[in-house]
Every structure is written in C-alpha cells, then in structure tokens.
Design an enzyme around this catalytic site. Structure first.
Site, short mmCIF file in Angstrom:
data_model
loop_
_atom_site.label_atom_id
_atom_site.label_comp_id
_atom_site.label_asym_id
_atom_site.label_seq_id
_atom_site.Cartn_x
_atom_site.Cartn_y
_atom_site.Cartn_z
N HIS A 53 -6.92 5.50 5.42
CA HIS A 53 -7.64 5.89 4.20
C HIS A 53 -8.12 4.61 3.50
O HIS A 53 -7.72 3.50 3.85
CB HIS A 53 -6.74 6.72 3.28
C1 T46 Z 1 -1.70 2.70 0.85
C2 T46 Z 1 -0.80 2.37 1.99
C3 T46 Z 1 -0.60 0.89 2.17
C4 T46 Z 1 3.64 9.84 -3.51
O1 T46 Z 1 4.09 10.92 -3.91
N1 T46 Z 1 3.59 8.78 -4.35
C5 T46 Z 1 3.11 7.57 -3.96
O2 T46 Z 1 3.09 6.63 -4.78
C6 T46 Z 1 2.64 7.41 -2.62
C7 T46 Z 1 2.09 6.08 -2.15
C8 T46 Z 1 2.71 8.49 -1.77
N2 T46 Z 1 3.20 9.68 -2.22
C9 T46 Z 1 3.29 10.81 -1.29
C10 T46 Z 1 1.96 11.34 -0.76
C11 T46 Z 1 2.31 11.81 0.64
O3 T46 Z 1 2.78 13.13 0.56
O4 T46 Z 1 4.02 10.36 -0.12
C12 T46 Z 1 3.47 10.91 1.05
C13 T46 Z 1 3.06 9.82 2.03
O5 T46 Z 1 1.90 9.13 1.50
P1 T46 Z 1 0.72 8.58 2.42
O6 T46 Z 1 0.55 9.46 3.59
O7 T46 Z 1 -0.47 8.34 1.56
O8 T46 Z 1 1.35 7.17 2.89
P2 T46 Z 1 0.71 6.02 3.77
O9 T46 Z 1 1.83 5.21 4.28
O10 T46 Z 1 -0.25 6.55 4.77
O11 T46 Z 1 -0.15 5.14 2.71
C14 T46 Z 1 0.49 4.44 1.67
C15 T46 Z 1 -0.22 4.69 0.32
O12 T46 Z 1 -0.38 6.09 0.12
C16 T46 Z 1 -1.57 4.04 0.22
O13 T46 Z 1 -1.97 3.99 -1.14
O14 T46 Z 1 -2.61 1.95 0.55
O15 T46 Z 1 0.48 3.04 1.93
#
Ligand code: T46
Length: 138
Positions: A53
């Site tokens: 993303h």
């Molecule tokens: C990024 C990269 C480096 C939350 O509830 N709060 C939060 O602050 C975050 C970051 C995530 N979440 C929830 C949303 C999803 O249900 O945790 C779950 C996993 O998140 P996501 O799939 O977006 O995680 P990554 O590892 O793909 O990405 C993350 C960050 O979301 C993003 O901002 O830049 O790490």
C-alpha cells in the site's frame, strides 16, 4: 498528492561498556514530525509479504530493532529495496511510496513511528489507483 521520498537515517548510538542506547525525539532532524503513534510488527513468517500500500499524507520512520527485513519502495519511477538489519538505522518514508515488507527473519521486530493516528482513509491499497495518483504528479 505529495511525491514520495525515502531516505536512510543514521541514528546516534549512546554506547558504553554496558551496551547501547538509542533515543528518538519527535520534531527533530531524525524524526521530522510530531509522533502520534508507535506500532511494531513481529512474528511475521519469512514467506509473508506485508504492506502493499501507499499513504496519502502519513510520515513514518521505520526501525528494525531486532532481526532484519527488506523494505521495497516504489515512488512511481524508481524502485529500491532497503534491508533494515541494524537498530541504529531508520528509514524515513513520506508521501506516495508503494511499500512492501518481506524476508522477515524470525526475530524481526519492526518498530514504526508515525505522524498520525491510524486512519484507513489515508491508505491507498489499490495499485492501479497508486499509479494513477503518481502519474498526475510527474
Ligand atoms: C505501513 C507499514 C510499514 C491498526 O489497528 N492500527 C494501526 O496503527 C495499524 C498500523 C494497523 N492496524 C490494524 C489494521 C489491520 O487490521 O492492524 C491490521 C494490520 O495492518 P496492515 O495490514 O495495514 O499492516 P502492514 O504490516 O501491511 O502495514 C503496516 C502499516 O499499516 C502501514 O501504515 O506503512 O506497516
């Protein structure tokens, strides 16, 4: 939307015969924003790709405080892969950067300082939309 930028930051290590200490201060040359959120990623399996993303406005500093992982960054023109394997290095990400995190070692703990609270509306999770946003920037 703002063109993406990335750069590596060398963090100052306060070391003595007891070990090392690194301090991160908000609104400094190292972390050039007020930190509204800290999160960390761990226990990621080695064949998993996270991220996929971009963000519209969020600024972040990524620090691999333990282990290692690769961060693939694409600003719409240039692709680069940065290996984070040293707690004294940070990766600054701002603007439209498509990021993918991969090759996590089992001991990897990736800590992220962010300029804003979690807001799903700030994410661009569709690659075609990311390319379209970028195209209008160049
Ligand atoms: C990024 C990269 C480096 C939350 O509830 N709060 C939060 O602050 C975050 C970051 C995530 N979440 C929830 C949303 C999803 O249900 O945790 C779950 C996993 O998140 P996501 O799939 O977006 O995680 P990554 O590892 O793909 O990405 C993350 C960050 O979301 C993003 O901002 O830049 O790490």
């Amino acid at each position: 939307m703002k063109k993406g930028t990335t750069h590596l930051i060398n963090l100052k290590v306060n070391g003595d015969n007891r070990g090392s200490l690194i301090a991160l201060e908000e609104n400094s040359s190292v972390v050039p924003f007020f930190v509204k959120r800290v999160y960390y990623i761990y226990g990621t399996l080695p064949d998993v790709v996270r991220g996929k993303h971009a963000h519209k406005t969020l600024k972040q500093v990524l620090v691999c405080v333990s282990g290692a992982c690769d961060i693939e960054c694409f600003d719409g023109q240039h692709r680069q892969t940065i290996t984070l394997n040293n707690p004294s290095q940070g990766l600054y990400l701002e603007g439209l950067i498509w990021r993918e995190m991969k090759n996590f070692t089992p001991d990897c703990v990736l800590m992220v300082l962010a300029s804003d609270h979690y807001n799903e509306a700030d994410y661009i999770r569709d690659y075609t939309e990311f390319l379209k946003e970028n195209f209008s920037n160049w």
